[in-house]
Design an enzyme around this catalytic site. Structure first.
Site, PDB file in Angstrom:
ATOM      1  CB  ALA A  18      -0.825  -0.085   1.069  1.00 28.58           C
ATOM      2  N   GLY A  20       2.247   2.691  -2.968  1.00 25.60           N
ATOM      3  CA  GLY A  20       2.527   3.228  -4.359  1.00 25.60           C
ATOM      4  C   GLY A  20       1.641   4.797  -4.276  1.00 25.60           C
ATOM      5  NE  ARG A  24      -2.195   3.610 -12.845  1.00 31.12           N
ATOM      6  CZ  ARG A  24      -2.044   2.406 -12.873  1.00 31.12           C
ATOM      7  NH1 ARG A  24      -2.223   1.637 -13.879  1.00 31.12           N
ATOM      8  NH2 ARG A  24      -1.231   1.757 -11.882  1.00 31.12           N
ATOM      9  CG  ASN A 179      -0.211 -10.580 -11.333  1.00 30.31           C
ATOM     10  OD1 ASN A 179      -0.927 -11.136 -10.422  1.00 30.31           O
ATOM     11  ND2 ASN A 179       0.660  -9.833 -11.067  1.00 30.31           N
ATOM     12  CG  ASN A 236      -4.666   0.698 -10.830  1.00 31.79           C
ATOM     13  OD1 ASN A 236      -4.162   0.399 -10.082  1.00 31.79           O
ATOM     14  ND2 ASN A 236      -4.935  -0.563 -11.539  1.00 31.79           N
ATOM     15  NE  ARG A 341     -29.081  19.950  12.069  1.00 31.06           N
ATOM     16  CZ  ARG A 341     -29.038  21.331  12.596  1.00 31.06           C
ATOM     17  NH1 ARG A 341     -30.074  21.924  12.716  1.00 31.06           N
ATOM     18  NH2 ARG A 341     -27.963  21.665  13.097  1.00 31.06           N
ATOM     19  CG  ASN A 385     -49.944  17.202  19.151  1.00 35.85           C
ATOM     20  OD1 ASN A 385     -49.952  16.155  18.313  1.00 35.85           O
ATOM     21  ND2 ASN A 385     -50.624  18.344  18.717  1.00 35.85           N
ATOM     22  CG  ASN A 394     -31.720  26.112  19.223  1.00 31.25           C
ATOM     23  OD1 ASN A 394     -32.275  26.667  18.083  1.00 31.25           O
ATOM     24  ND2 ASN A 394     -31.011  25.206  18.766  1.00 31.25           N
TER      25      ASN A 394
HETATM   26  C1  UD1 Z   1       0.056  -4.656 -10.523  1.00 31.60           C
HETATM   27  C2  UD1 Z   1       0.937  -6.038 -10.987  1.00 31.60           C
HETATM   28  C3  UD1 Z   1       0.234  -6.329 -12.259  1.00 31.60           C
HETATM   29  C4  UD1 Z   1      -1.317  -6.763 -11.812  1.00 31.60           C
HETATM   30  C5  UD1 Z   1      -2.014  -5.666 -10.934  1.00 31.60           C
HETATM   31  C6  UD1 Z   1      -3.216  -6.337 -10.443  1.00 31.60           C
HETATM   32  C7  UD1 Z   1       3.291  -5.410 -10.817  1.00 31.60           C
HETATM   33  C8  UD1 Z   1       4.745  -5.016 -11.344  1.00 31.60           C
HETATM   34  N1  UD1 Z   1       2.205  -5.518 -11.605  1.00 31.60           N
HETATM   35  O1  UD1 Z   1       0.219  -3.695 -11.499  1.00 31.60           O
HETATM   36  O2  UD1 Z   1       0.593  -7.483 -12.803  1.00 31.60           O
HETATM   37  O3  UD1 Z   1      -2.026  -7.137 -13.150  1.00 31.60           O
HETATM   38  O4  UD1 Z   1      -0.933  -5.081 -10.059  1.00 31.60           O
HETATM   39  O5  UD1 Z   1      -4.069  -5.184  -9.929  1.00 31.60           O
HETATM   40  O6  UD1 Z   1       3.396  -5.923  -9.724  1.00 31.60           O
HETATM   41  N2  UD1 Z   1       3.170  -0.609  -4.437  1.00 31.60           N
HETATM   42  C9  UD1 Z   1       4.081  -0.238  -3.267  1.00 31.60           C
HETATM   43  N3  UD1 Z   1       4.993   0.005  -3.709  1.00 31.60           N
HETATM   44  C10 UD1 Z   1       5.715   0.261  -5.003  1.00 31.60           C
HETATM   45  C11 UD1 Z   1       4.662   0.264  -5.911  1.00 31.60           C
HETATM   46  C12 UD1 Z   1       3.336  -0.290  -5.773  1.00 31.60           C
HETATM   47  O7  UD1 Z   1       3.432  -0.768  -2.248  1.00 31.60           O
HETATM   48  O8  UD1 Z   1       6.803   0.716  -5.182  1.00 31.60           O
HETATM   49  C13 UD1 Z   1       1.805  -0.923  -4.314  1.00 31.60           C
HETATM   50  C14 UD1 Z   1       0.672  -0.114  -4.652  1.00 31.60           C
HETATM   51  O9  UD1 Z   1       0.323   0.842  -3.497  1.00 31.60           O
HETATM   52  C15 UD1 Z   1      -0.560  -1.073  -4.931  1.00 31.60           C
HETATM   53  C16 UD1 Z   1      -0.043  -2.335  -5.195  1.00 31.60           C
HETATM   54  O10 UD1 Z   1       1.372  -2.287  -4.707  1.00 31.60           O
HETATM   55  O11 UD1 Z   1      -1.359  -1.273  -3.678  1.00 31.60           O
HETATM   56  C17 UD1 Z   1       0.201  -2.486  -6.663  1.00 31.60           C
HETATM   57  O12 UD1 Z   1       0.846  -1.217  -7.498  1.00 31.60           O
HETATM   58  P1  UD1 Z   1       0.126  -0.712  -8.827  1.00 31.60           P
HETATM   59  O13 UD1 Z   1       0.897   0.675  -9.072  1.00 31.60           O
HETATM   60  O14 UD1 Z   1      -1.334  -0.632  -8.566  1.00 31.60           O
HETATM   61  O15 UD1 Z   1       0.357  -1.715  -9.969  1.00 31.60           O
HETATM   62  P2  UD1 Z   1      -0.501  -2.148 -11.110  1.00 31.60           P
HETATM   63  O16 UD1 Z   1      -0.063  -1.234 -12.174  1.00 31.60           O
HETATM   64  O17 UD1 Z   1      -1.850  -2.120 -10.708  1.00 31.60           O
HETATM   65 MG    MG Z   2      -3.196  -1.572  -9.137  1.00 30.75          MG
END
Ligand code: UD1
Ligand code: MG
Length: 417
Positions: A18, A20, A24, A179, A236, A341, A385, A394
């Site tokens: 979590a 990333g 997007r 995947n 995403n 409320r 009533n 108030n």
């Molecule tokens: C990823 C997979 C893809 C798969 C898809 C499914 C990779 C390279 N690709 O792509 O094959 O089909 O998920 O939804 O794994 N994150 C980190 N650190 C980082 C990068 C990402 O913690 O450095 C976390 C993000 O917060 C996210 C998850 O990893 O929760 C996946 O990253 P995201 O950028 O969403 O990868 P996708 O492009 O969806």
């Molecule tokens: Mg993803």
């Protein structure tokens, strides 16, 4: 599952990615904290993981880590976190997690925090798929696989490798098996394979997906477990967030209908995951029930209601009402066009009728405010009533004042108290 509802063979550890940026999403809020059906994306994932009863669950945080860590502290205080300082890719995130976990061996389940439709069964099946193999990946066949990593199979239909959309050849882009981002790995083999990760791809990142190919090239066996298209939806962008919300809403309505709740038109009923309903509740069209709301047996809700953090007791009727933080007593009547409320408490058999607004007010059993009134900061006894167009004045511009009305009182129309 065993008799207590818990799953057998819990993984040695679970890693949730979590960190990333969620670019997007076009949002300053970390992606995994965006809400659907009343819970953050990350909470949906953690809820599906809970029955696996892993001894350790670790969430990798990075982008917006203060927000995510604070959220976890409040909602899931037992979970561990590890900080990925720079988001160098999903493979790098897993390295950070394994370093933080220290000595683990055996099956490790890895998944992303942005896939809120995955079920406990999906995760359990992924772990079961691992037995005797170095890795399993959960896959699905999609009508439109755009954006997902593709599952490349060898001539024996075995899993060969995963190729990211951005790195795929035209031929690989035509593959519809993708995947899901859920994997089970043998911890020791995973640790070694991660040493060999390169960044020679279009995003210059360390891809966790490359570990599958690396294990294969080391002669290890790698398998895939297939689930449904619906379950693997990764969020995403905000379109995918809305799409996930639609699926969750329909699943939630289905679950409640199977538990005995009548819904005249479930397509217009929005119930958060956090809401509790009894059997034999009836819900008419255009109803939203959210937050910590509870609706008790025999209650009739709708049409056209928004109830948030609201308790509706047995056999009460609520029509065309907006209610936030109110308690509606047994057999009470509310609506139409009524606004309750926070702090409103209606006693058993009480009535708040058309064009009535109430706030921080206690209306005793069988008391009625039938029409066109504002009741703010008041205590009203039982059997009283309140006539049409009564205003509890108030607020004098400086302070709020409390009004007390006794039991069996009659207040005439057009009265300022
Ligand atoms: C990823 C997979 C893809 C798969 C898809 C499914 C990779 C390279 N690709 O792509 O094959 O089909 O998920 O939804 O794994 N994150 C980190 N650190 C980082 C990068 C990402 O913690 O450095 C976390 C993000 O917060 C996210 C998850 O990893 O929760 C996946 O990253 P995201 O950028 O969403 O990868 P996708 O492009 O969806
Ligand atoms: Mg993803």
């Amino acid at each position: 599952m065993n008799k207590t509802g818990a799953h057998s063979n819990p993984p040695a550890a679970i890693i949730v990615l979590a960190a990333g940026a969620g670019t997007r999403m076009k949002s300053t809020k970390p992606k995994v904290l965006h809400q659907v059906a009343g819970m953050a994306l990350l909470d949906h994932v953690l809820a599906a993981l809970a029955p696996l009863e892993s001894a350790k669950t670790l969430v990798v945080v990075g982008h917006g880590k203060e927000w995510v860590t604070e959220h976890l502290k409040q909602k899931h205080p037992k979970l561990e976190t590890a900080v990925q300082g720079e988001q160098l890719g999903t493979g790098h995130a897993v390295k950070v997690a394994l370093d933080a976990l220290g000595k683990v061996s055996g099956p490790v389940l890895i998944l992303a925090g942005d896939t809120p439709l995955l079920t406990t069964d999906d995760m359990q099946n992924t772990i079961l798929g691992l037995s005797g193999n170095a890795a399993t990946v959960l896959t699905a066949h999609l009508a439109n696989p755009t954006g997902y990593g593709r599952i490349v199979r060898d001539s024996n239909r075995g899993l060969d490798k995963i190729v990211e959309h951005k790195d795929a050849t035209a031929e690989q882009l035509a593959i519809t098996e993708v995947n899901s981002g859920v994997y089970a790995f043998d911890a020791d083999l995973l640790r070694t394979a991660l040493e060999n990760l390169a960044t020679d791809n279009s995003q210059g990142e360390q891809y966790l997906t490359d570990v599958l190919g690396i294990l294969r090239s080391q002669g290890q066996s790698v398998t895939a477990v297939v689930t449904t298209e619906e379950n693997i939806l990764g969020v995403n962008d905000l379109r995918q967030l809305a799409a996930a919300g639609a699926v969750l809403r329909s699943r939630i309505c289905d679950e409640w209908m199977l538990a005995g709740v009548t819904m005249v038109d479930p397509t217009t009923v929005w119930i958060d995951r956090t809401v509790e309903l009894d059997a034999e509740v009836t819900i008419l069209p255009n109803v939203t029930i959210s937050g910590a709301s509870k609706i008790r047996n025999g209650a009739n809700i709708g049409p056209d209601c928004s109830l948030h953090d609201t308790v509706v007791d047995h056999c009460a009727t609520v029509i065309r009402t907006t209610s936030i933080g109110a308690i509606i007593g047994e057999g009470a009547n509310v609506g139409p066009y009524t606004y309750l409320r926070p702090g409103t408490v209606l006693g058993a058999g009480a009535k708040a009728g058309g064009f009535v607004e109430m706030k921080n007010a206690n209306l005793g059993p069988n008391s009625k405010v039938p029409h066109l009134s504002y009741v703010g900061d008041a205590t009203i006894g039982e059997g009283t009533n309140i006539g049409a167009a009564t205003v509890f004045v108030n607020y004098d511009g400086q302070e709020k004042h409390h009004t007390q009305v006794g039991s069996y009182v009659r207040i005439g129309s057009d009265t300022m108290l």
